[in-house]
Design a protein around this motif. Sequence first.
Motif, PDB file in Angstrom:
ATOM      1  N   ARG A 155     -20.025  -4.606 -24.071  1.00  0.00           N
ATOM      2  CA  ARG A 155     -20.282  -5.303 -25.237  1.00  0.00           C
ATOM      3  C   ARG A 155     -20.118  -4.071 -26.627  1.00  0.00           C
ATOM      4  O   ARG A 155     -19.687  -4.239 -27.520  1.00  0.00           O
ATOM      5  CB  ARG A 155     -21.361  -5.799 -25.320  1.00  0.00           C
ATOM      6  N   LEU A 156     -20.623  -2.821 -25.817  1.00  0.00           N
ATOM      7  CA  LEU A 156     -20.717  -1.793 -26.942  1.00  0.00           C
ATOM      8  C   LEU A 156     -19.871  -0.606 -26.640  1.00  0.00           C
ATOM      9  O   LEU A 156     -19.912  -0.397 -25.087  1.00  0.00           O
ATOM     10  CB  LEU A 156     -21.994  -1.480 -27.280  1.00  0.00           C
ATOM     11  N   TRP A 171     -13.417  -9.348 -36.576  1.00  0.00           N
ATOM     12  CA  TRP A 171     -14.209 -10.576 -36.953  1.00  0.00           C
ATOM     13  C   TRP A 171     -13.201 -11.503 -37.724  1.00  0.00           C
ATOM     14  O   TRP A 171     -13.696 -12.761 -38.112  1.00  0.00           O
ATOM     15  CB  TRP A 171     -15.314 -10.117 -37.862  1.00  0.00           C
ATOM     16  N   ARG A 206     -19.912  -4.741 -41.312  1.00  0.00           N
ATOM     17  CA  ARG A 206     -19.053  -4.907 -40.127  1.00  0.00           C
ATOM     18  C   ARG A 206     -18.756  -3.807 -39.520  1.00  0.00           C
ATOM     19  O   ARG A 206     -18.295  -3.781 -38.185  1.00  0.00           O
ATOM     20  CB  ARG A 206     -18.052  -5.863 -40.750  1.00  0.00           C
ATOM     21  N   PRO A 251     -23.519  -6.541 -35.399  1.00  0.00           N
ATOM     22  CA  PRO A 251     -23.299  -7.938 -34.690  1.00  0.00           C
ATOM     23  C   PRO A 251     -22.296  -8.684 -35.701  1.00  0.00           C
ATOM     24  O   PRO A 251     -21.818  -9.394 -35.051  1.00  0.00           O
ATOM     25  CB  PRO A 251     -24.845  -8.421 -34.396  1.00  0.00           C
ATOM     26  N   ALA A 296     -18.460  -8.683 -34.802  1.00  0.00           N
ATOM     27  CA  ALA A 296     -18.094  -8.936 -33.175  1.00  0.00           C
ATOM     28  C   ALA A 296     -16.710  -9.694 -33.148  1.00  0.00           C
ATOM     29  O   ALA A 296     -16.542 -10.280 -34.171  1.00  0.00           O
ATOM     30  CB  ALA A 296     -19.399  -9.693 -32.687  1.00  0.00           C
ATOM     31  N   SER A 297     -16.170  -9.369 -32.161  1.00  0.00           N
ATOM     32  CA  SER A 297     -14.698 -10.193 -32.018  1.00  0.00           C
ATOM     33  C   SER A 297     -15.172 -11.409 -31.338  1.00  0.00           C
ATOM     34  O   SER A 297     -16.026 -11.769 -31.087  1.00  0.00           O
ATOM     35  CB  SER A 297     -14.148  -9.286 -30.916  1.00  0.00           C
ATOM     36  N   GLU A 327     -18.700  -5.631 -29.583  1.00  0.00           N
ATOM     37  CA  GLU A 327     -19.108  -5.163 -30.876  1.00  0.00           C
ATOM     38  C   GLU A 327     -18.634  -3.707 -30.992  1.00  0.00           C
ATOM     39  O   GLU A 327     -18.217  -2.946 -30.119  1.00  0.00           O
ATOM     40  CB  GLU A 327     -20.544  -5.091 -31.195  1.00  0.00           C
ATOM     41  N   GLN A 328     -18.640  -3.205 -32.242  1.00  0.00           N
ATOM     42  CA  GLN A 328     -18.371  -1.859 -32.664  1.00  0.00           C
ATOM     43  C   GLN A 328     -16.778  -1.594 -32.022  1.00  0.00           C
ATOM     44  O   GLN A 328     -16.879  -0.179 -31.581  1.00  0.00           O
ATOM     45  CB  GLN A 328     -19.300  -1.102 -32.156  1.00  0.00           C
TER      46      GLN A 328
END
Length: 433
Positions: free
Chosen positions: A207-208, A316, A325, A342, A345-346, A351-352
């Motif tokens: 996720r990160l 996003w 963002r 957050p 996020a895709s 995220e990021q």
Amino acid sequence: MNDFKERIAAELVAVRNRSLAYTDTEDDLLVRQHSPLMSPLVWDLAHVGNYEELWVLREAGGITPLRPEIDDLYDAFKHPRKDRPSLPILGPGEARHYIEGVRGRVLDVLDAIDLEGPDPLHRDAFVFGLVIQHEHQHDETMLATLQLSEEPGLVRDGGLPSGGPAGAEEVLVPAGPFLMGTDTQPWAYDNERPAHRVDLAAYWIDRLPVGNRAYTAFIEDGGYDDPRWWTPEGWGWRRQTRAHAPLFWTRDGGIWWRTRFGRPEPVPMDEPVQHVCWYEADAYARWAGKRLPTEAEWEKACGWDPAAERSRTYPWGDDAPGPGRANLGHRAARPAPLGAFPAGASAYGAEQMVGDVWEWTASRFLPYPGFRSFPYREYSEVFFGKDYRVLRGGSWAADPAAVRTTFRNWDHPIRRQIFSGFRCARSASPEQA
Ligand code: AVJ
Ligand code: FE
């Protein structure tokens, strides 16, 4: 001028102000070579002006060359970075004067071009997108040079959001096809084209980005001393360089420190790791029981919208990046804490993915099927198939103008002065898929 042209004029001013800010320092610092990996800063400065002269004034505008005799000096292919200090390049004052002279004629070309006409350099102001992105890319390179110079400076501590709450470690991207690359982004480089279908098996992606805390666990587990985690080339690099931590890290008084633009500070454990090379990223991933994502996996997790069956410009959506963002444009001279965005996020919840750090992928830099070089071979084509790995997403030092879900960057697998980090992936088992 119409609104679009006004916006371009503003972007030209912004990027030039950025270049001038990075070179607003003593002449000695500008002409010195801080590392054989980098050009003297004054070379970058005149090079961006020369590029603008070549593409906007001569090619798109049909204007007689201003200073054809200096073209050779600023041709990146004729002179590798390590040789540039010995060239008779323009001094700081001359370089500023030259690029200002070029810029003085650029707005006339902008005024005159037909945005809908048949000339592909004019259409959608492509040639302006080319020079704006090019200058921002060199500005990022200049930041890396400045950091290597160990002269304190350029630390900006513009506000960044704090880290987010703990969440899922990985997100699942189900099996299926997506469209990689683009036919519709008007300022995309040739290497992002054409859009083409890629079918992927299901996979998990972090996720990160990998953070300093997790990376420190790899170091403290002896990761740099265990050949099991390294490819043969990576192990060769590790032995030859005796690297035992990311670039700019040292251990003192029982804790890890990093030097950021010449200033030491304790390593912030909740930030994405940066200044690692591809070999380190790859070794970490194996130690963690994972692997680096392929470039296609990275792009699908970042940009694909499975409900709309189309690629987004940013994770996003298509709205321009705002401060809530993504961490782009040198707001602060550092990546934002993990989980800080957050709202960025895709569709799959990663995220990021843009901003913070460039992310190494497993993939080599290759053309997409149907690639056609445009407008010149030396941007991408001459690098295909060589010893480069692709980086994605853009760092804190990248400008929004040169960041999108399809944007491709590349570098040698040993490079770590760039603002590079990574995240891991792993294939999903059939039940999970
Ligand atoms: C895409 C960052 C690898 O700096 O060599 C600048 C960008 N190309 N001028 C580089 C670039 C021509 C390029 N990278
Ligand atoms: Fe260049």
